[in-house]
Structures are given as C-alpha cells and as structure tokens.
Design a protein around this motif. Structure first.
Motif, PDB file in Angstrom:
ATOM      1  N   LEU A   1       0.816  -1.211   0.000  1.00  0.00           N
ATOM      2  CA  LEU A   1       0.000   0.000   0.000  1.00  0.00           C
ATOM      3  C   LEU A   1       0.847   1.258   0.000  1.00  0.00           C
ATOM      4  O   LEU A   1       0.304   2.355  -0.121  1.00  0.00           O
ATOM      5  CB  LEU A   1      -0.927   0.005   1.224  1.00  0.00           C
ATOM      6  CG  LEU A   1      -1.971  -1.106   1.300  1.00  0.00           C
ATOM      7  CD1 LEU A   1      -2.745  -1.009   2.602  1.00  0.00           C
ATOM      8  CD2 LEU A   1      -2.921  -1.039   0.117  1.00  0.00           C
ATOM      9  N   ASP A   2       2.163   1.090   0.135  1.00  0.00           N
ATOM     10  CA  ASP A   2       3.034   2.261   0.279  1.00  0.00           C
ATOM     11  C   ASP A   2       4.289   2.142  -0.571  1.00  0.00           C
ATOM     12  O   ASP A   2       5.349   2.598  -0.173  1.00  0.00           O
ATOM     13  CB  ASP A   2       3.407   2.458   1.752  1.00  0.00           C
ATOM     14  CG  ASP A   2       3.936   3.852   2.028  1.00  0.00           C
ATOM     15  OD1 ASP A   2       3.588   4.770   1.275  1.00  0.00           O
ATOM     16  OD2 ASP A   2       4.706   4.022   2.994  1.00  0.00           O
ATOM     17  N   ILE A   3       4.198   1.507  -1.734  1.00  0.00           N
ATOM     18  CA  ILE A   3       5.353   1.467  -2.613  1.00  0.00           C
ATOM     19  C   ILE A   3       5.309   2.700  -3.524  1.00  0.00           C
ATOM     20  O   ILE A   3       4.226   3.143  -3.923  1.00  0.00           O
ATOM     21  CB  ILE A   3       5.411   0.169  -3.454  1.00  0.00           C
ATOM     22  CG1 ILE A   3       4.123  -0.026  -4.265  1.00  0.00           C
ATOM     23  CG2 ILE A   3       5.682  -1.018  -2.601  1.00  0.00           C
ATOM     24  CD1 ILE A   3       4.178  -1.203  -5.199  1.00  0.00           C
ATOM     25  N   PRO A   4       6.494   3.287  -3.809  1.00  0.00           N
ATOM     26  CA  PRO A   4       7.847   2.831  -3.472  1.00  0.00           C
ATOM     27  C   PRO A   4       8.389   3.337  -2.137  1.00  0.00           C
ATOM     28  O   PRO A   4       9.534   3.104  -1.821  1.00  0.00           O
ATOM     29  CB  PRO A   4       8.674   3.388  -4.628  1.00  0.00           C
ATOM     30  CG  PRO A   4       7.984   4.674  -4.966  1.00  0.00           C
ATOM     31  CD  PRO A   4       6.522   4.434  -4.736  1.00  0.00           C
ATOM     32  N   HIS A   5       7.589   4.055  -1.332  1.00  0.00           N
ATOM     33  CA  HIS A   5       8.106   4.640  -0.096  1.00  0.00           C
ATOM     34  C   HIS A   5       8.577   3.585   0.900  1.00  0.00           C
ATOM     35  O   HIS A   5       9.480   3.852   1.703  1.00  0.00           O
ATOM     36  CB  HIS A   5       7.032   5.514   0.566  1.00  0.00           C
ATOM     37  CG  HIS A   5       6.796   6.812  -0.130  1.00  0.00           C
ATOM     38  ND1 HIS A   5       5.777   6.995  -1.028  1.00  0.00           N
ATOM     39  CD2 HIS A   5       7.465   7.993  -0.085  1.00  0.00           C
ATOM     40  CE1 HIS A   5       5.810   8.232  -1.490  1.00  0.00           C
ATOM     41  NE2 HIS A   5       6.827   8.856  -0.946  1.00  0.00           N
TER      42      HIS A   5
ATOM     43  N   LEU B   1       9.326  -9.646  -0.122  1.00  0.00           N
ATOM     44  CA  LEU B   1       7.987 -10.035   0.320  1.00  0.00           C
ATOM     45  C   LEU B   1       7.059  -8.823   0.192  1.00  0.00           C
ATOM     46  O   LEU B   1       7.248  -7.818   0.881  1.00  0.00           O
ATOM     47  CB  LEU B   1       8.004 -10.518   1.773  1.00  0.00           C
ATOM     48  CG  LEU B   1       9.018 -11.604   2.132  1.00  0.00           C
ATOM     49  CD1 LEU B   1       8.895 -11.968   3.607  1.00  0.00           C
ATOM     50  CD2 LEU B   1       8.816 -12.840   1.264  1.00  0.00           C
ATOM     51  N   GLY B   2       6.081  -8.900  -0.679  1.00  0.00           N
ATOM     52  CA  GLY B   2       5.078  -7.843  -0.810  1.00  0.00           C
ATOM     53  C   GLY B   2       3.921  -8.143   0.112  1.00  0.00           C
ATOM     54  O   GLY B   2       3.076  -8.998  -0.186  1.00  0.00           O
ATOM     55  N   ASN B   3       3.853  -7.433   1.232  1.00  0.00           N
ATOM     56  CA  ASN B   3       2.851  -7.720   2.261  1.00  0.00           C
ATOM     57  C   ASN B   3       1.597  -6.859   2.076  1.00  0.00           C
ATOM     58  O   ASN B   3       1.612  -5.872   1.353  1.00  0.00           O
ATOM     59  CB  ASN B   3       3.468  -7.474   3.647  1.00  0.00           C
ATOM     60  CG  ASN B   3       2.595  -8.001   4.770  1.00  0.00           C
ATOM     61  OD1 ASN B   3       1.873  -8.979   4.594  1.00  0.00           O
ATOM     62  ND2 ASN B   3       2.630  -7.354   5.910  1.00  0.00           N
TER      63      ASN B   3
ATOM     64  N   ILE C   1      -1.678   9.653  -7.681  1.00  0.00           N
ATOM     65  CA  ILE C   1      -1.192  10.716  -6.797  1.00  0.00           C
ATOM     66  C   ILE C   1      -1.183  10.129  -5.393  1.00  0.00           C
ATOM     67  O   ILE C   1      -2.234   9.866  -4.814  1.00  0.00           O
ATOM     68  CB  ILE C   1      -2.071  11.968  -6.887  1.00  0.00           C
ATOM     69  CG1 ILE C   1      -2.040  12.523  -8.314  1.00  0.00           C
ATOM     70  CG2 ILE C   1      -1.611  13.023  -5.889  1.00  0.00           C
ATOM     71  CD1 ILE C   1      -2.901  13.744  -8.517  1.00  0.00           C
ATOM     72  N   LYS C   2      -0.002   9.912  -4.855  1.00  0.00           N
ATOM     73  CA  LYS C   2       0.180   9.083  -3.672  1.00  0.00           C
ATOM     74  C   LYS C   2       0.616   9.909  -2.483  1.00  0.00           C
ATOM     75  O   LYS C   2       1.410  10.832  -2.603  1.00  0.00           O
ATOM     76  CB  LYS C   2       1.211   7.991  -3.967  1.00  0.00           C
ATOM     77  CG  LYS C   2       1.406   7.012  -2.846  1.00  0.00           C
ATOM     78  CD  LYS C   2       2.442   5.971  -3.206  1.00  0.00           C
ATOM     79  CE  LYS C   2       2.724   5.099  -2.006  1.00  0.00           C
ATOM     80  NZ  LYS C   2       3.153   5.886  -0.830  1.00  0.00           N
ATOM     81  N   LEU C   3       0.085   9.553  -1.301  1.00  0.00           N
ATOM     82  CA  LEU C   3       0.471  10.134  -0.031  1.00  0.00           C
ATOM     83  C   LEU C   3       0.975   9.004   0.847  1.00  0.00           C
ATOM     84  O   LEU C   3       0.242   8.046   1.120  1.00  0.00           O
ATOM     85  CB  LEU C   3      -0.717  10.843   0.618  1.00  0.00           C
ATOM     86  CG  LEU C   3      -0.426  11.841   1.737  1.00  0.00           C
ATOM     87  CD1 LEU C   3       0.406  12.997   1.210  1.00  0.00           C
ATOM     88  CD2 LEU C   3      -1.721  12.360   2.346  1.00  0.00           C
ATOM     89  N   SER C   4       2.226   9.087   1.293  1.00  0.00           N
ATOM     90  CA  SER C   4       2.863   7.964   1.979  1.00  0.00           C
ATOM     91  C   SER C   4       2.057   7.516   3.192  1.00  0.00           C
ATOM     92  O   SER C   4       1.687   8.332   4.039  1.00  0.00           O
ATOM     93  CB  SER C   4       4.279   8.358   2.417  1.00  0.00           C
ATOM     94  OG  SER C   4       4.901   7.296   3.100  1.00  0.00           O
ATOM     95  N   SER C   5       1.781   6.206   3.255  1.00  0.00           N
ATOM     96  CA  SER C   5       1.069   5.530   4.346  1.00  0.00           C
ATOM     97  C   SER C   5      -0.412   5.849   4.397  1.00  0.00           C
ATOM     98  O   SER C   5      -1.133   5.273   5.222  1.00  0.00           O
ATOM     99  CB  SER C   5       1.681   5.838   5.713  1.00  0.00           C
ATOM    100  OG  SER C   5       2.997   5.362   5.800  1.00  0.00           O
TER     101      SER C   5
ATOM    102  N   GLY D   1      -2.434   6.092   1.368  1.00  0.00           N
ATOM    103  CA  GLY D   1      -3.133   5.633   0.174  1.00  0.00           C
ATOM    104  C   GLY D   1      -2.825   6.504  -1.029  1.00  0.00           C
ATOM    105  O   GLY D   1      -1.861   7.273  -1.053  1.00  0.00           O
ATOM    106  N   TRP D   2      -3.681   6.405  -2.035  1.00  0.00           N
ATOM    107  CA  TRP D   2      -3.449   7.170  -3.265  1.00  0.00           C
ATOM    108  C   TRP D   2      -4.767   7.405  -3.996  1.00  0.00           C
ATOM    109  O   TRP D   2      -5.808   6.833  -3.667  1.00  0.00           O
ATOM    110  CB  TRP D   2      -2.464   6.447  -4.172  1.00  0.00           C
ATOM    111  CG  TRP D   2      -2.952   5.148  -4.772  1.00  0.00           C
ATOM    112  CD1 TRP D   2      -3.643   4.989  -5.942  1.00  0.00           C
ATOM    113  CD2 TRP D   2      -2.790   3.830  -4.235  1.00  0.00           C
ATOM    114  NE1 TRP D   2      -3.904   3.660  -6.180  1.00  0.00           N
ATOM    115  CE2 TRP D   2      -3.388   2.927  -5.142  1.00  0.00           C
ATOM    116  CE3 TRP D   2      -2.195   3.316  -3.089  1.00  0.00           C
ATOM    117  CZ2 TRP D   2      -3.414   1.550  -4.936  1.00  0.00           C
ATOM    118  CZ3 TRP D   2      -2.223   1.951  -2.873  1.00  0.00           C
ATOM    119  CH2 TRP D   2      -2.821   1.080  -3.782  1.00  0.00           C
ATOM    120  N   VAL D   3      -4.688   8.270  -5.015  1.00  0.00           N
ATOM    121  CA  VAL D   3      -5.831   8.583  -5.878  1.00  0.00           C
ATOM    122  C   VAL D   3      -5.400   8.315  -7.314  1.00  0.00           C
ATOM    123  O   VAL D   3      -4.457   8.939  -7.817  1.00  0.00           O
ATOM    124  CB  VAL D   3      -6.284  10.049  -5.721  1.00  0.00           C
ATOM    125  CG1 VAL D   3      -7.444  10.347  -6.664  1.00  0.00           C
ATOM    126  CG2 VAL D   3      -6.681  10.333  -4.273  1.00  0.00           C
TER     127      VAL D   3
END
Length: 675
Positions: free
Chosen positions: A223-227, A246-248, A594-598, A600-602
């Motif tokens: 949910l937070d790639i690439p951060h 591992l993609g969790n 358009i992503k905001l770390s931790s 989510g994104w739009v």
C-alpha cells in the motif's frame, strides 16, 4: 462516506424513477456538461456548547494547568499551599463574600461538570504508572514483546517497567518472560507511549547483519510502494547477501483485473531494481498477507527448498510494514522448531510505527528430507479438504478474515504433536479493537507460552535463527505528524473498497484534511479513484470554495482527519502544492497515482489524448508524489452506478478469494446439493 456541502447523505427518489435515472448516469459521458451545486456546509450545533461570558468560560489551557500537576517535594507543596491561601485571602478582601461559596459539596459518585472536563483532558495525556528508580542498573534481559532491554530507570527509554514491578520480577526470576510497560499498553489498552530511539539506533541494530552469513527477507508494504522500499538496503545489510522480496498486505488491495497479482509482482521488481536491489528472478518475490495467511505456505516451502539451513534469516523493512505480524505467523508454522512456539513469546503488534525496538528471534527447523516429505503429505491432504472437513476454529478463522481481506490462506503445523498444556488466554487484535468492533469477532483464544517451558541446550546449540528487526523509519511519512487517534483512522486494516468520483475542470477533491487535488485545466471530465481507508472521508467542492472550506472545517467532522479542531490545526503542518501535467489514456485505464505515503493514493483516469493539469496539496513531510505507471490501472472499472446529480459513484467491493482448492471444493459441494 461522501458528504455534500450540507453534510447530509445523498438520497434517491422512488425506486422506479431511480432505476431509470441511474441507468442514464451510469454510462460514460465525458462531453456532457452538468451543473453541480455546492451548498454551504454547517457543523452540527451542540446545545451544550453555548457561549459563556469570558469570566465564566473554562478554557482547555485552564483545564490542562489543573490536570498537569508536577511532582514536588514536601517543602514545595507546603509553600505552594501557603501561596494559594494568600491569594485567596487577598481576593476575599477585594470582593464581597458569597455565602454560596462557603458551602462545600461532596457528590460521591456524581462528578460535577468541571471534574468531568478535567478527566476528559487527562485521558489525552500519557500516564506513566509506577515510579522509576535511576539507581537500579539495567538488566541483561530483553522484553519478549519488542526486544528492548528491561529496566526501571527512565520511562522515556525503551524497555521501561515500574520499579515496583521490575524489582519483584527480578527477585522471582520471572523478568525474562515479562513485557515492558509500552508493550502492555499497546496490546491491552491501545495506548502508545513516547519512547526515545533515534534513526541511527534503528539502523545500527539492523547493521549487524553485514558481518554474518544470512538470508535477508525484505518486507514491503504494497500500500506504500515505493516509499516502503529501503533505498540503501545493500549498504545496510551488506552486498553479499541473498535477498527475497515479500510484498505484504496484498489482502487489502482490490483486484482491478484478472492477472493483477502478476502485474503487481512485476512492478514491485522494477521498483526494487531502480534502487539497486537485485531481483534476478520473479520467484524471489512473494506476495503475501501476514495477517490472513495468504501465500505463507508457499513462502515457507520456497525458503526450505532454496535457503534450506545455510544460516540465519533476517526480516527487515520499514516501520509499519507488517514485520511483527509475519514473525508471529511464522512462529506458529512449519518454519519454526516444533516446540519453540511453546516457549517464545509473540511479538507485540500495533498500528503505530516503530513497535519492535530490538531483535526478536525463534529457532528455524532443519528441513531434512524426511520432514520435507511429511510436510508435502500434509499439504496434499489439506488441498483435498472441503469446508465440511475443517474444524470449527479453522472455519471461523477463514470466515473472519474473509470479512477483512480479499485474499485468505491457510496455515497448518506438521510436526507439532501433543503440545504441552498452557494457560488459555485471549489475544487482542489492536488494529480491530481500537475501532470499537465486537469483542468476539476480533479476539481469538490462543495459548500463551508456559513460564516453566524452556528450550534445552541440545535443541538450540547448533540452531539457526529467524530474526525480526526494528523498522527503518521512512524519510517522508504522513504518520510522523499524526497522533494516535488519527493513525488508527488513516492506516487501513480491512480490505479497501475503492471510491470513484467524476470531476470537471474547476473542481476539487479533499482526502480528509490530509490532502487535496485541484482539477485546474482540462477539456473533459476525468475520474478520480480513491484507494484509502474508509475512515478517511472524501469531500468534493468547487475551486472557488476550496480554500475557505479548508480553513473553516479542517480538524472537524466534515474532513475527519486531523481530529481536534482549531487547536489541532495550529500545530498541523501547512499544505504545500505540487503541479502535475498528465495526458489521458482512455476511459478504462488510469494515467498515474497521486500518492500520499502511508495514507493511500488517488488514481486519475482521463479521456484519451486529453491534457490534464492537476495541483495537489499536502504537508511537505507527507511524501506526496506521482506514481507512474499506476499500481491498479483499471481500478476505475470497479465502481457501481452513478448517483444522480452528484459526482459520486456507488461503491462496489470485489469478491473475496479463498484458497484455490478450497474454493473449488466449495463449488462442488453446491453442485452436489443441487443434484
């Protein structure tokens, strides 16, 4: 929930007329011009919150001053009492005495309004129970929940226990089975205490891997790639290490197409390669869910066949990526020595980053050919089981996780026979209980390690170990400036249901009070699909009203997060804008995220060839960025009917996928029932 400017829910007319109208608006009509009316939103008034005269008004600062009573010596207390008496006498000489004030009431069991306010204010403070003793030296024992060294010196240092508890456990030789005060409050009360540990200390602990022969499991929060990918991982752990990715949290991501898991795996491999992490084969990438168990059995089989028993295994990753949850899951699996789970305490898990403060470990089982054969036989038998063959606890577990995630797996034990009797207790899931859900649904009966059980010298003398390391803190993260209540609202713990909106140029989308996206220029309408926690509200308004709306409603009910009104917004970082110029790729394919770390994104979807100018606003430390290509390019297709006279589509939740073999058997059972 999506609000209108009045804060009321959008309702539809009678059923027949509604169906006819919704069919009209469900089709894609980018050229059609519609007028959206944005009425003024007013916060609901509280009858009890009437304005009082200034001299009678009790402010938060007054309450906090009364609650925060620092510790003083007896002499200081007596001096303070004398000063208060002198002030009161002086005040009485200036004003006429009030006979009502001379009567002292004691309402036992019925607190006054003033004391109630004081208690509410006190709940916001972090109370440290017991007393510290700086003269008692640190112990050689680590907390079984977070791995910090146990002590009673300073509450702000990891591993603290009150001196009363610390001394009694030391005398009874039970300190090695105890957890620190921080872990206890995290698990049982969902309270996070502030502890002091710098980023350098985190990295120094993880850096011990460099001199060892070890396998590195790099866990990534999907949910937070690439951060959530550590950019200098090789420098931290050493360049001669074998690395498995591992993609969790794959269970929380909605599927937007048939082969979306393979696409996510390829994109994860590309992000890792971009920062210098070698990914020679996609077989070294596993998509898993440490919470629901999806992909865990395949991961164990892969590790036992490739790494076998060559050395220790280290689990590394950023904070809040799910390391401790995976540690607990593997502790109860075939990857751990059969008797070790009876002795080793589970790691503390919580939605707050940085829970693990030192190395936690369990011994890895030696995958001999005989054990591998027995494990393969068990997996074959498990694949042939139907839902009717499952035990009540296993079936209840699958049903529970089916409500929380899209992908659910099954984890069993091959070598554990006749476990030693242990105290049956209840384990709490802080991610769920902290949101006020039902107790029976979010708690499960487990076995606590017996205090008498210990691993013998022969069991661990030549053992290799699996280590859970502290989380590396990210440089830019929304959670870094959120409080406990806000973190629980922002971090998703259940399967995310996408929310889609259609916007015309000159309209604005608010993601709570954390971020806003302005559709500045464009020839046609475009679609915004929000992939974030359902507890973060989305609000749509016009560009002319956006600034005034944020100033008026940030910190309040309309925008949801942050929480705390004007007082909270004074310390909340200001929003900084970034411009993004995109080009549409069609009605069914998103351009970018358009992503905001931790948080989510739009995903933005536009008409093919159309030039879009977007302006995104977020705190500077929030990790706002443009991710291209998008992680879920076809997410715009996961939506319901268009709601009449609004920019909102009804939500549509994809179907939960269980273990493939179990799902097939379930279909066979239904076919037998029909016959």
């Amino acid at each position: 929930m999506v609000h209108t400017e009045r804060g009321s829910r959008i309702s539809t007319p009678d059923q027949a007329k509604s169906n006819r109208v919704l069919r009209t608006y469900s089709s894609v009509e980018p050229v059609r011009e519609e007028e959206f009316v944005f009425l003024e939103y007013c916060e609901p008034e509280d009858e009890r919150g009437q304005q009082l005269p200034d001299e009678l008004r009790v402010t938060d600062s007054m309450i906090s001053k009364e609650v925060k009573v620092p510790k003083r010596t007896d002499t200081e207390v007596r001096h303070k009492a004398l000063e208060m008496q002198l002030q009161s006498l002086k005040h009485m000489t200036e004003e006429e005495p009030n006979t009502d004030s001379l009567i002292e009431f004691h309402d036992i069991g019925f607190p006054t309004e003033e004391t109630t306010k004081k208690k509410k204010k006190a709940k916001k403070q972090q109370k440290i129970f017991g007393t510290p003793d700086s003269e008692v030296p640190f112990s050689d024992t680590c907390c079984s929940g977070c791995g910090a060294v146990m002590h009673c010196t300073d509450p702000n240092i990891p591993g603290y226990l009150p001196s009363e508890k610390y001394k009694s456990l030391t005398e009874e030789d039970k300190l090695k089975k105890a957890t620190c005060q921080r872990c206890f409050l995290l698990v049982h009360h969902q309270k996070a205490l502030n502890v002091t540990m710098t980023k350098e200390e985190y990295r120094n602990i993880v850096g011990r891997i460099q001199s060892e022969k070890a396998l590195v499991l790099k866990i990534v929060d999907l949910l937070d790639i690439p951060h959530s990918i550590i950019p200098d991982l090789l420098e931290l752990v050493g360049k001669n290490k074998q690395i498995v990715i591992l993609g969790n949290k794959v269970d929380l991501i909605p599927g937007d197409s048939e082969n979306y898991l393979q696409r996510i795996k390829r994109q994860l491999a590309r992000y890792c390669s971009d920062v210098g992490i070698p990914v020679n084969d996609l077989k070294n990438i596993h998509l898993i869910s440490a919470k629901t168990g999806y992909g865990i059995e395949n991961l164990i089989t892969s590790l036992q066949m490739s790494w076998k028993y060559k050395g220790d295994v280290y689990l590394v990753g950023t904070a809040n990526a799910g390391k401790s949850t995976l540690f607990n899951t593997l502790l109860e699996s075939d990857y751990c020595k059969s008797r070790a789970s009876d002795v080793i305490h589970k790691a503390t898990i919580s939605p707050w980053p940085g829970t693990t403060l030192n190395l936690l470990k369990f011994p890895i089982i030696n995958p001999t050919p005989y054990r591998m054969f027995r494990r393969a036989e068990r997996l074959k038998q498990a694949a042939l089981q139907t839902e009717e063959d499952l035990g009540p606890q296993e079936l209840k577990r699958i049903q529970q996780f089916s409500k929380q995630g899209y992908l659910v797996g099954r984890i069993g034990r091959t070598f554990r026979v006749n476990p030693s009797p242990k105290k049956n207790i209840v384990e709490f899931d802080p991610d769920s209980l902290s949101f006020g859900e039902d107790f029976e649904e979010n708690s499960r009966s487990i076995y606590e390690p017996s205090p008498e059980a210990e691993l013998t010298y022969n069991e661990i003398k030549d053992a290799h170990w699996f280590y859970d390391t502290p989380g590396i803190m990210k440089e830019h993260d929304v959670l870094s400036f959120l409080n406990e209540q806000e973190v629980k609202l922002v971090v998703p713990t259940h399967a995310i249901t996408p929310r889609t909106f259609v916007l015309k140029p000159g309209m604005v989308l608010f993601l709570g009070g954390l971020a806003r996206i302005d559709y500045v220029e464009g020839n046609n309408s475009c679609w915004f699909s929000v992939i974030a926690s359902s507890r973060v509200p989305v609000h749509i308004t016009s560009l002319e009203k956006a600034e005034a709306l944020y100033q008026k409603h940030a910190g309040k009910n309309l925008l949801g997060v942050p929480v705390g009104g004007e007082e909270r917004m004074r310390e909340f970082p200001p929003l900084v804008s970034q411009d993004f110029e995109l080009q549409g790729q069609g009605y069914t394919t998103a351009i970018a995220d358009i992503k905001l770390s931790s948080a989510g994104w739009v995903a933005v979807t536009g008409v093919e060839g159309d030039r879009l100018l977007l302006r995104a606003h977020a705190p500077e430390a929030g990790g706002l960025c443009l991710r291209s290509p998008p992680l879920l390019p076809h997410i715009v297709n996961i939506k319901g009917e268009r709601i009449r006279k609004s920019p909102t589509y009804k939500t549509k939740k994809p179907q939960t996928v269980l273990d493939s073999k179990l799902s097939q058997d379930g279909k066979r059972q239904k076919m037998r029932g029909k016959k």
